[in-house]
Motif scaffolding. Structure first.
Motif, PDB file in Angstrom:
ATOM      1  N   SER A  66       0.815  -1.212   0.000  1.00 55.10           N
ATOM      2  CA  SER A  66       0.000   0.000   0.000  1.00 55.10           C
ATOM      3  C   SER A  66       0.849   1.262   0.000  1.00 55.10           C
ATOM      4  N   ARG A 246      -8.414  -0.024  -3.225  1.00 57.43           N
ATOM      5  CA  ARG A 246      -8.664   1.361  -3.606  1.00 57.43           C
ATOM      6  C   ARG A 246      -7.855   1.661  -4.856  1.00 57.43           C
ATOM      7  N   TYR A 329      -6.429  -0.780   1.071  1.00 58.60           N
ATOM      8  CA  TYR A 329      -6.683  -0.206   2.386  1.00 58.60           C
ATOM      9  C   TYR A 329      -6.700  -1.357   3.391  1.00 58.60           C
ATOM     10  N   ILE A 331      -8.528  -1.940   6.560  1.00 60.56           N
ATOM     11  CA  ILE A 331      -9.604  -1.283   7.287  1.00 60.56           C
ATOM     12  C   ILE A 331      -9.966  -2.031   8.577  1.00 60.56           C
ATOM     13  N   ARG A 335     -12.654   2.284  11.524  1.00 67.23           N
ATOM     14  CA  ARG A 335     -11.785   3.094  10.652  1.00 67.23           C
ATOM     15  C   ARG A 335     -10.703   3.828  11.437  1.00 67.23           C
ATOM     16  N   SER A 355      -6.627   2.260   7.803  1.00 64.68           N
ATOM     17  CA  SER A 355      -7.824   2.611   7.025  1.00 64.68           C
ATOM     18  C   SER A 355      -7.602   3.802   6.109  1.00 64.68           C
ATOM     19  N   GLY A 356      -6.431   3.811   5.463  1.00 63.59           N
ATOM     20  CA  GLY A 356      -6.105   4.870   4.518  1.00 63.59           C
ATOM     21  C   GLY A 356      -5.244   5.980   5.064  1.00 63.59           C
TER      22      GLY A 356
END
Length: 404
Positions: A66, A246, A329, A331, A335, A355-356
Motif C-alpha cells: 500500500s 482502492r 486499504y 480497514i 476506521r 484505514s487509509g
C-alpha cells in the motif's frame, strides 16, 4: 521493555541490505512489514540506539504494498483527537524530512479542501475544527466562493461550505520509505520473505518463522498492513483488519491548469483530486468494491468519478486517463488504527489497520512504537487505539468521521 536499551544516537545514511542476504538468526526486534509504517518504526528504533532490528517484507522490495501509492496525502483534519495529534506530528515530520532523516520527499503544502454539501456535514466539520484548533491545527470553514478561489475547477451549485486546512498537503511515500531505510543504521531489511509462523513460550513470542529461516527475538511488531490479521493469528492475537482495494488514476492536464490545486475532496461522494505529475491524480471510494486482496487496476469506477465531476468540477470530467494504480486499504470496523502492545502476548505490538491514513500517521506511530518498546511514554497517548477495544463486550470504539 527491550533489554539493554541504548541512549539516542544520530544515524548516518545507509543502503538497505540486499534481499539475497541470509535471514538473521537473532534480533532484538522483528518488524513484520516493510511499508512506510514498518520502516518508520525501524528508523526510530535505530535513531534511539537499538541495534539488531530486522524488517521482514513479503514483497520484492520495501514499500511495494500500500505504501507504493505514488502520492500520499498528509493532514491533521480529523474528528478524533488522537488522529489529529498523530497527523499534526506527521505533518511536522514530513516538513522537516530534508533535515531528519535527510531526504527530499517532494512534500508540497498545498492544503486540504473538504467540500460540504450537506448541513449535517457542515455541523460535524465545524465541531471537528474546534477540536483541531485546541490541538494547534489550523482549519477554517469557508463559503463556496472562497472554496472556488482556492480551487478554480469547482462548480459551487449545492455547495454549502468547505473545510480548509492550509498546512496540509502531500508527499511521495516511496521517497519516505527510502529515506527512512537509508538512515536506519543497524537494521537488516529482508525482502522477498514471508512470515509463516511464530514460536511462543508461555505468553511471549520467542521466534518468528519465515520461509527462509527462523529469527529468535525479544519483541515483534506487526506492521503488515492488509495482511495483519493472519500475522496476529500466528501469535494468538486478534487483529480485526480487512483488505479493501482502492484505485487512483492519473490524467492529462486540464485545458486551463490551476497554478496550485489543493487536495480537494467532495465529502459526500468521496471523489477527490489534486496535482500530479503533469496532470491530476483522481480517485474515490468505490461503493461497489468488495473486500479482498485483488490489486488489479480497472477503469470501471471512472464512470462514477466522471459523473460526480460533471456536477462538481466540470473541467475535469472528460480529462484523458494516462495511467492508474491499485492498492489495499487495511480497514478496521471503526476506521481507526490498531496501535499498541497486546494484552495477551506482551512482546507482540501492532501498528496496522490505518484505514487509509498509514502514510500520514507513520512518523508519529514510529515514535510511539519505539517508546513502547523502550518503556517510555509516547508523545501521543495511543491507548485508545489498542486492539482491546474490539474484545467481546468492549464499548470503547471510537469511529473516525472524516474518512474517505
Amino acid at each position: 521493555m527491550l533489554p539493554d536499551a541504548s541512549r539516542a544516537v544520530r544515524a548516518p545514511a545507509r543502503t538497505p541490505d540486499a534481499a539475497s542476504g541470509a535471514v538473521p538468526g537473532r534480533a532484538r526486534v522483528v518488524i513484520v512489514g516493510g511499508g512506510v509504517v514498518g520502516v518508520s518504526v525501524a528508523f526510530h528504533l535505530a535513531e534511539a540506539g537499538v541495534r539488531d532490528v530486522v524488517v521482514v517484507e513479503r514483497g520484492a522490495a520495501l514499500g511495494c504494498g500500500s505504501s507504493g501509492k505514488p502520492i500520499g496525502g498528509v493532514r491533521a483534519q480529523f474528528s478524533d483527537p488522537v488522529n489529529v495529534e498523530l497527523g499534526r506530528r506527521g505533518l511536522a515530520a514530513y516538513a522537516d524530512f530534508a533535515r531528519r532523516p535527510g531526504a527530499d520527499i517532494r512534500f508540497a503544502r498545498v492544503g486540504y479542501l473538504f467540500l460540504l454539501s450537506e448541513a449535517a456535514d457542515v455541523e460535524a466539520f465545524s465541531a471537528s475544527a474546534a477540536v483541531q484548533a485546541r490541538l494547534g491545527v489550523r482549519t477554517e470553514l469557508i463559503g463556496p466562493q472562497a472554496a472556488r478561489e482556492l480551487c478554480p475547477y469547482l462548480r459551487t451549485d449545492g455547495l454549502l461550505a468547505a473545510a480548509h486546512a492550509p498546512d496540509a498537503g502531500h508527499a511521495r511515500p516511496g521517497l519516505v520509505v527510502e529515506g527512512y531505510a537509508r538512515a536506519a543504521t543497524g537494521v537488516a531489511f529482508v525482502t522477498g520473505t514471508r512470515v509463516v509462523g511464530m514460536d511462543l513460550t508461555g505468553d511471549r513470542v520467542t521466534a518468528v518463522r519465515t520461509d527462509r529461516g527462523a529469527i529468535a527475538c525479544d519483541a515483534v511488531v506487526c506492521a503488515a498492513g492488509a495482511w495483519s490479521a493472519g500475522i496476529g493469528d500466528m501469535a494468538g492475537v486478534a487483529l480485526p483488519v480487512r483488505p479493501l482495494r482502492r484505485q487512483i488514476a492519473f490524467t492529462g492536464p486540464p485545458a486551463r491548469p490551476a497554478p496550485r490545486t489543493p487536495f480537494t475532496i467532495d465529502f459526500s461522494s468521496t471523489a477527490y483530486f489534486h496535482d500530479g505529475d503533469g496532470g491530476l491524480l483522481i480517485g474515490l471510494a468505490d461503493p461497489g468494491e468488495r473486500e479482498g486482496y485483488d490489486t488489479t487496476w480497472t477503469d470501471g469506477w471512472l464512470t462514477l468519478f466522471r459523473d460526480i465531476a460533471r456536477r462538481r468540477a466540470p473541467a475535469l470530467a472528460d480529462l484523458p486517463v494516462t495511467g492508474g494504480w491499485a492498492g489495499l486499504y487495511e480497514i478496521t470496523p471503526d476506521r481507526n488504527a490498531l496501535v499498541g502492545r497486546s494484552s495477551d502476548v506482551p512482546n507482540f505490538l501492532c501498528a496496522t489497520g490505518f484505514s487509509g491514513h498509514g502514510f500520514l500517521q507513520a512518523p508519529a506511530v514510529g515514535e510511539a512504537v519505539r517508546d513502547l518498546l523502550l518503556d517510555r511514554e509516547p508523545p501521543v497517548d495511543i491507548t485508545p487505539l489498542s486492539a482491546d477495544r474490539f474484545r467481546p463486550g468492549a464499548t470503547a470504539r471510537r469511529p473516525e468521521a472524516q474518512v474517505v
